[in-house]
Design an enzyme around this catalytic site. Structure first.
Site, PDB file in Angstrom:
ATOM      1  N   ASP A  34      -3.327 114.694  60.107  1.00 39.62           N
ATOM      2  CA  ASP A  34      -2.209 114.185  59.305  1.00 39.62           C
ATOM      3  C   ASP A  34      -1.534 115.090  58.519  1.00 39.62           C
ATOM      4  O   ASP A  34      -0.978 116.003  58.903  1.00 39.62           O
ATOM      5  CB  ASP A  34      -3.016 112.957  58.357  1.00 39.62           C
ATOM      6  CG  ASP A  34      -2.093 111.897  57.825  1.00 39.62           C
ATOM      7  OD1 ASP A  34      -1.371 112.375  57.031  1.00 39.62           O
ATOM      8  OD2 ASP A  34      -1.910 110.743  58.464  1.00 39.62           O
ATOM      9  N   GLU A  70      -3.784 114.404  65.249  1.00 45.81           N
ATOM     10  CA  GLU A  70      -3.220 113.222  64.571  1.00 45.81           C
ATOM     11  C   GLU A  70      -2.271 113.737  63.447  1.00 45.81           C
ATOM     12  O   GLU A  70      -2.481 113.310  62.204  1.00 45.81           O
ATOM     13  CB  GLU A  70      -4.317 112.336  64.124  1.00 45.81           C
ATOM     14  CG  GLU A  70      -4.895 111.256  65.108  1.00 45.81           C
ATOM     15  CD  GLU A  70      -3.817 110.332  65.583  1.00 45.81           C
ATOM     16  OE1 GLU A  70      -3.247 109.514  64.852  1.00 45.81           O
ATOM     17  OE2 GLU A  70      -3.065 110.554  66.620  1.00 45.81           O
ATOM     18  N   HIS A 115      -6.676 106.647  63.883  1.00 42.30           N
ATOM     19  CA  HIS A 115      -5.961 107.699  62.997  1.00 42.30           C
ATOM     20  C   HIS A 115      -6.887 108.645  62.238  1.00 42.30           C
ATOM     21  O   HIS A 115      -6.773 109.756  62.243  1.00 42.30           O
ATOM     22  CB  HIS A 115      -4.889 107.237  62.277  1.00 42.30           C
ATOM     23  CG  HIS A 115      -4.044 108.229  61.558  1.00 42.30           C
ATOM     24  ND1 HIS A 115      -3.500 109.270  62.030  1.00 42.30           N
ATOM     25  CD2 HIS A 115      -4.081 108.406  60.086  1.00 42.30           C
ATOM     26  CE1 HIS A 115      -2.738 110.159  61.117  1.00 42.30           C
ATOM     27  NE2 HIS A 115      -3.289 109.391  60.002  1.00 42.30           N
TER      28      HIS A 115
END
Length: 200
Positions: free
Chosen positions: A7, A31, A176
């Protein structure tokens, strides 16, 4: 230094590496924010929510008052149910409205449709660097099983075309928050890659 990120952690790793290339020996990522996006590329399951978060007043109520990410989103971004004990660990840094401001700012800083311009510029800078540093090995960890994945088939293809010295490793079904769903597979893939490149 070997950097591993997911992320915004992946985006920060890319940006730091682009600014300090002489200190980086390898990059592993999953991700994460690979390039500036348009809303049409954003995962459909999350698009309306993030558009609302970016709306003045609405985002404050969602993130600061309702604590959306900790009370709701975190449960929706794993395939396997998260225990309450684990959720409490995620929640600990954000006990108050004021402490949640960074979560709101991160969500509003995603580089979508050219905004925010300064973030788009930084992402474009690190993209240029990622394409031009074949001396630094890179590992993309991939997953399937969730419609909300940021890095799906099109993004994987983009990485293979635009990131130098890239290897990819499939780690199984995950959402995620892939480190919550696939910790052993991620650790094994990173360890194997690091060993192949003498990064340990």
């Amino acid at each position: 230094m070997v950097l591993v990120g997911q992320d915004w952690g992946g985006a920060l790793a890319f940006d730091w590496a682009a600014r300090h290339p002489e200190r980086v020996r390898g990059l592993a990522f999953m991700e994460t924010i690979l390039r500036p996006m348009g809303w049409e590329e954003y995962p459909p399951a999350a698009r309306a929510r993030f558009q609302a978060i970016r709306t003045p007043g609405v985002g404050e109520e969602m993130v600061l008052d309702r604590n959306l990410f900790i009370e709701d989103s975190i449960r929706q971004t794993v395939l396997h149910p998260m225990s309450e004990a684990d959720r409490v660990v995620y929640a600990a840094p954000y006990p108050s409205r004021e402490s949640r401001l960074p979560m709101l700012q991160w969500a509003r800083s995603l580089p979508i449709d050219g905004e925010p311009a300064d973030v788009v510029a930084r992402v474009e800078e690190y993209d240029a660097w990622l394409s031009a540093c074949p001396q630094i090995p890179k590992l993309l960890l991939t997953f399937d099983g969730s419609p909300a994945l940021m890095v799906g088939a099109e993004a994987i293809a983009w990485c293979e075309e635009n990131i130098s010295a890239l290897e990819t490793e499939y780690c199984g079904a995950a959402a995620h928050l892939c480190p919550e769903d696939r910790p052993e597979e991620i650790a094994a893939a990173v360890n194997s890659w690091a060993a192949r490149h003498a990064l340990r």
